[in-house]
Design an enzyme around this catalytic site. Structure first.
Site, short mmCIF file in Angstrom:
data_model
loop_
_atom_site.label_atom_id
_atom_site.label_comp_id
_atom_site.label_asym_id
_atom_site.label_seq_id
_atom_site.Cartn_x
_atom_site.Cartn_y
_atom_site.Cartn_z
N THR A 1 -8.13 -2.24 -6.89
CA THR A 1 -7.15 -1.29 -6.36
C THR A 1 -5.78 -1.53 -6.97
OG1 THR A 1 -8.38 -1.56 -4.30
CG2 THR A 1 -6.44 -0.20 -4.20
N HIS B 1 -2.55 -9.21 -2.03
CA HIS B 1 -3.79 -9.34 -1.24
C HIS B 1 -4.90 -9.98 -2.08
CE1 HIS B 1 -2.29 -5.52 1.07
NE2 HIS B 1 -1.57 -6.60 1.31
N GLU C 1 -1.49 -2.51 4.75
CA GLU C 1 -2.31 -1.44 4.17
C GLU C 1 -1.98 -0.08 4.79
OE1 GLU C 1 -4.15 -1.46 1.65
OE2 GLU C 1 -4.76 -3.51 1.29
N GLU D 1 -9.55 -5.72 -4.00
CA GLU D 1 -8.08 -5.74 -4.02
C GLU D 1 -7.58 -5.70 -5.47
OE1 GLU D 1 -6.07 -5.34 -1.62
OE2 GLU D 1 -6.92 -6.14 0.22
N HIS E 1 0.02 2.59 2.98
CA HIS E 1 -0.50 3.03 1.67
C HIS E 1 -1.08 4.44 1.76
CE1 HIS E 1 -1.06 -1.33 -0.04
NE2 HIS E 1 0.17 -1.08 0.37
N ASP F 1 1.46 -4.83 -3.76
CA ASP F 1 0.90 -5.17 -2.44
C ASP F 1 -0.56 -5.60 -2.61
OD1 ASP F 1 3.17 -4.50 -1.06
OD2 ASP F 1 2.30 -2.86 0.10
N GLU F 2 -1.31 -4.81 -3.38
CA GLU F 2 -2.73 -5.13 -3.59
C GLU F 2 -2.85 -6.43 -4.39
OE1 GLU F 2 -4.05 -3.22 -1.72
OE2 GLU F 2 -3.71 -1.08 -2.11
N GLU G 1 -7.42 4.72 1.05
CA GLU G 1 -6.47 3.96 1.87
C GLU G 1 -6.53 4.41 3.33
OE1 GLU G 1 -4.76 1.44 0.86
OE2 GLU G 1 -4.54 1.60 -1.31
N TRP H 1 9.17 -1.88 2.60
CA TRP H 1 9.37 -0.44 2.40
C TRP H 1 8.63 0.36 3.45
CZ3 TRP H 1 5.01 2.56 1.43
CH2 TRP H 1 3.84 1.86 1.08
#
Ligand SMILES: [Fe+2]
Ligand SMILES: [Fe+2]
Length: 377
Positions: free
Chosen positions: A191, A224, A135, A188, A138, A220-221, A97, A52
């Protein structure tokens, strides 16, 4: 090296000098993980259908979009339902971020994984660049959202973002690579939860776009978290005693959020970070319960309770860390019962105007369900 030079170095990095042998051993172990990281690297990549960019979520206000005023109007009507409380939290999430340069600097300061040329082909270097690339949008998407929403004073927000980078942040890891990965895994996960709860809250309030954005950041986090968590798990397998001592030291001093030195520039006697802490606690997005939950989640992920350390120091560290997690769970449960004093929102100056009559906030229940711990294969 002269004695004076040694003394000045010691003042700057005391523990790395006194523990130079230990540090060298740890760095060697981390460097030896290169093949493992190469194997792990694909798990860091987002699924192809989940790629995205910020523009995917926001109204198209480009010149080629003839009805852009209508799109923007509809967007503002819908997102205008988001409470000032949540909007202030989003501003801080965005600032956190946006401080990505600070994190990349820290990542690249670790001797065994440093990307020396900036285009190194090692798995460590590629994974650091991949992580940074993921990242980057974000902060961007949250800032673009705020800009289009139109209620934030973007100059004040940007000044805060720049100040945060300028002020820096201290992971309190003292060049210890074990502690770096422990800190990062914890952060991570934290978040991941903050974005997930922000998504739930935004949805409850009727801000569909913000809900979708935060619900996109959260996985996403989560990826991670798993990636760094697996690295720590491997460290535990190879050096259980060293990892246990590092974990205990990190947890005893408490994991501090990277936003610790955020400053809204208002000279308020209560720091911006403390006021933000009360806000996220009040609205139920980051509470002592979340901290305790993240603590327990990482202990489960690394099987900390089942490890059999050899050295006495590591055995004591294990007892210490388990005791501490139990204490956090207990204290968090007690704190959850307390009456939380309302926070004066006018102390936050990032929003241009606060509407006189604000809709009541929906009751914030537990917005993030803890999933069963995902264990590495
Ligand atoms: Fe992020
Ligand atoms: Fe992340």
């Amino acid at each position: 090296m002269s004695l004076t030079e040694y003394d000045s170095l010691k003042r700057r990095r005391p523990e790395s000098i006194s523990d130079s042998l230990v540090l060298a051993k740890k760095n060697e172990l981390i460097a030896s993980l290169e093949p493992y990281v190469a194997e792990l690297f694909p798990s860091l990549l987002p699924p192809k259908d989940k790629l995205w960019t910020p523009a995917d979520f926001l109204p198209d206000i480009s010149a080629s979009s003839p009805d852009w005023p209508d799109k923007l109007k509809t967007f503002r009507q819908q997102e205008g339902r988001i409470s000032p409380e949540l909007l202030n939290i989003i501003i801080v999430s965005g600032a956190t971020e946006e401080a990505l340069p600070s994190y990349q600097t820290r990542l690249n300061s670790l001797d065994p994984i440093r990307d020396v040329t900036g285009t190194d082909d090692s798995a460590w270097a590629r994974s650091a660049r991949e992580w940074t690339a993921q990242e980057y949008p974000h902060g961007k998407v949250l800032m673009d959202y705020l800009l289009l929403d139109g209620r934030a004073d973007m100059a004040a927000v940007q000044r805060t973002n720049q100040a945060l980078i300028r002020n820096g942040f201290n992971m309190r890891i003292n060049r210890d690579p074990y502690k770096f990965f422990i800190y990062t895994t914890f952060q991570e996960r934290a978040t991941q939860i903050v974005h997930a709860r922000s998504a739930s809250q935004a949805k409850k309030e009727g801000g569909e776009t913000l809900a979708i954005i935060c619900a996109t950041l959260s996985p996403d986090e989560g990826r991670h978290y798993l990636y760094y968590g697996k690295i720590v798990r491997r460290i535990f397998e190879l050096d259980p005693d060293g990892a246990m001592v590092a974990l205990n030291e990190m947890m005893q001093q408490r994991i501090i959020m990277p936003t610790e030195r955020i400053d809204d520039g208002t000279n308020n006697p209560t720091s911006t970070f403390e006021r933000y802490g009360r806000l996220v606690d009040n609205i139920g997005i980051y509470t002592p319960e979340v901290y305790a939950d993240v603590f327990n989640t990482v202990l489960d992920m690394w099987d900390v309770r089942d490890i059999n350390p050899k050295e006495d120091a590591a055995k004591r560290a294990q007892e210490g860390v388990i005791r501490l997690s139990e204490r956090h769970t207990k204290v968090a449960a007690n704190l959850a019962k307390r009456e939380k004093p309302a926070l004066d929102l006018s102390t936050f100056t990032w929003l241009k105007t606060l509407p006189e009559e604000r809709p009541a906030l929906p009751e914030s229940a537990l917005l993030f369900e803890r999933q069963p711990t995902q264990r590495p294969q």
